[in-house]
Design an enzyme around this catalytic site. Structure first.
Site, mmCIF file in Angstrom:
data_model
loop_
_atom_site.group_PDB
_atom_site.id
_atom_site.type_symbol
_atom_site.label_atom_id
_atom_site.label_comp_id
_atom_site.label_asym_id
_atom_site.label_seq_id
_atom_site.Cartn_x
_atom_site.Cartn_y
_atom_site.Cartn_z
ATOM 1 N N HIS A 166 -22.203 -38.541 -24.350
ATOM 2 C CA HIS A 166 -23.584 -38.711 -24.277
ATOM 3 C C HIS A 166 -23.950 -38.336 -22.472
ATOM 4 O O HIS A 166 -24.912 -37.284 -22.208
ATOM 5 C CB HIS A 166 -23.953 -39.995 -24.248
ATOM 6 C CG HIS A 166 -25.345 -40.245 -23.635
ATOM 7 N ND1 HIS A 166 -26.543 -39.841 -24.546
ATOM 8 C CD2 HIS A 166 -25.949 -40.954 -22.776
ATOM 9 C CE1 HIS A 166 -27.640 -40.144 -23.755
ATOM 10 N NE2 HIS A 166 -27.377 -40.839 -22.603
ATOM 11 N N GLU A 167 -22.948 -38.769 -21.550
ATOM 12 C CA GLU A 167 -23.070 -38.291 -20.309
ATOM 13 C C GLU A 167 -22.807 -36.593 -19.946
ATOM 14 O O GLU A 167 -23.559 -36.482 -19.269
ATOM 15 C CB GLU A 167 -22.231 -38.989 -19.370
ATOM 16 C CG GLU A 167 -22.680 -40.789 -19.211
ATOM 17 C CD GLU A 167 -23.809 -41.064 -18.731
ATOM 18 O OE1 GLU A 167 -24.236 -40.237 -17.615
ATOM 19 O OE2 GLU A 167 -24.298 -42.052 -18.958
ATOM 20 N N ARG A 197 -23.725 -34.442 -21.921
ATOM 21 C CA ARG A 197 -24.608 -33.591 -22.559
ATOM 22 C C ARG A 197 -25.733 -33.355 -21.874
ATOM 23 O O ARG A 197 -26.428 -32.237 -21.893
ATOM 24 C CB ARG A 197 -25.069 -34.290 -23.697
ATOM 25 C CG ARG A 197 -25.966 -33.540 -24.808
ATOM 26 C CD ARG A 197 -26.166 -33.957 -26.060
ATOM 27 N NE ARG A 197 -25.217 -33.931 -27.004
ATOM 28 C CZ ARG A 197 -24.468 -35.237 -27.328
ATOM 29 N NH1 ARG A 197 -25.169 -36.463 -26.928
ATOM 30 N NH2 ARG A 197 -23.463 -35.466 -27.963
ATOM 31 N N ARG A 209 -17.829 -49.887 -2.055
ATOM 32 C CA ARG A 209 -18.733 -48.720 -2.012
ATOM 33 C C ARG A 209 -19.825 -48.674 -2.809
ATOM 34 O O ARG A 209 -20.909 -48.091 -2.615
ATOM 35 C CB ARG A 209 -17.896 -47.307 -2.501
ATOM 36 C CG ARG A 209 -16.727 -46.959 -1.575
ATOM 37 C CD ARG A 209 -16.052 -45.681 -1.873
ATOM 38 N NE ARG A 209 -16.946 -44.792 -1.241
ATOM 39 C CZ ARG A 209 -17.567 -43.723 -2.004
ATOM 40 N NH1 ARG A 209 -17.185 -43.595 -3.267
ATOM 41 N NH2 ARG A 209 -18.241 -42.695 -1.221
ATOM 42 N N GLY A 217 -21.386 -45.056 -13.372
ATOM 43 C CA GLY A 217 -21.145 -46.598 -13.524
ATOM 44 C C GLY A 217 -19.687 -46.794 -14.149
ATOM 45 O O GLY A 217 -19.375 -47.524 -15.030
#
Length: 240
Positions: A20-21, A23, A132, A191
């Site tokens: 998904h990421e 795409r 970070r 994430g």
């Protein structure tokens, strides 16, 4: 059998998230190429978009590889001083944060035990990811507070920021891969940093949790078991 089913399910979910990421930036790359082919006047704008999406793909793939390595890396157990390691991580973090007028403060309590058994490089990366992340969601003039203290048979590290915090119903999921936090800084990262941190801490028989901070912000707490005198100590050759 249950563990095997959970592992297969976890891998399938991760593969779905990765697909998904990937795409999204790929779709924008294809759109930019199509627009450039349709109208040559769009070439400069489309090239800028292609460069941006290529950089995002490179960053995403890099973070996926880091997440994968965190699972496959050999522990290579050693004994190291967690307080010393934290001091080095804080110094490195301030090199980045000070350019944004953000200060990272370290307050080590007077503790009797600060030796930890494990992979110091993995622990360093995990703590660095958390700090970070705090820097990412902080604004100019704010401070990030890092503390180390002894609690029961664990060393407790707290990282406190004054960022936007997290919606209460998402607190339990921010350590999952690809979970993003709604904020003006959305899009900086995918994430995986907190997911890598959790995987490392759990692998070292510790625990990690997050909570919203009173007055605004997020508190991430890590618990790592410390070495006791009854255990045999093998000095670490690691240099931070």
């Amino acid at each position: 059998m249950n563990n095997l089913i959970f592992l297969i399910s976890d891998r399938q979910a991760l593969l779905h998230d990765v697909s998904h990421e990937l795409r999204t930036p790929l779709a924008r790359l294809q759109l930019a190429i199509g627009l450039a082919q349709q109208n040559k006047q769009n070439i400069d704008t489309c090239l800028a978009r292609i460069e941006l999406e290529s950089e995002r793909l490179d960053q995403l793939i890099g973070e996926i590889l880091k997440y994968s390595r965190s699972e496959m890396d050999n522990r290579n157990d050693e004994y190291f001083d967690l307080k010393d390691l934290l001091s080095v991580v804080i110094n490195d973090a301030n090199y980045e944060a000070n350019h944004q007028q953000i200060d990272v403060h370290f307050t080590p309590s007077t503790i009797n035990h600060s030796i930890v058994k494990g992979n110091s490089e993995q622990i360093r990366r995990a703590i660095e990811n958390i700090i970070r992340n705090a820097i990412r969601f902080s604004q100019s003039g704010q401070a990030i507070e890092v503390s180390l203290k002894e609690t029961n048979k664990y060393l407790q590290i707290e990282v406190k920021d004054r960022g936007p915090g997290v919606e209460w119903n998402k607190l339990s999921s921010i350590f999952e891969p690809f979970v993003r936090i709604q904020s003006p800084q959305l899009g900086k990262g995918y994430g995986l940093g907190l997911a890598i941190a959790r995987k490392t801490v759990v692998m070292h028989h510790g625990n990690i949790k997050a909570a919203n901070r009173e007055g605004g912000g997020l508190v991430v707490t890590i618990y790592l078991p410390y070495w006791r005198k009854s255990q045999k100590l093998t000095p670490s050759s690691t240099r931070y």
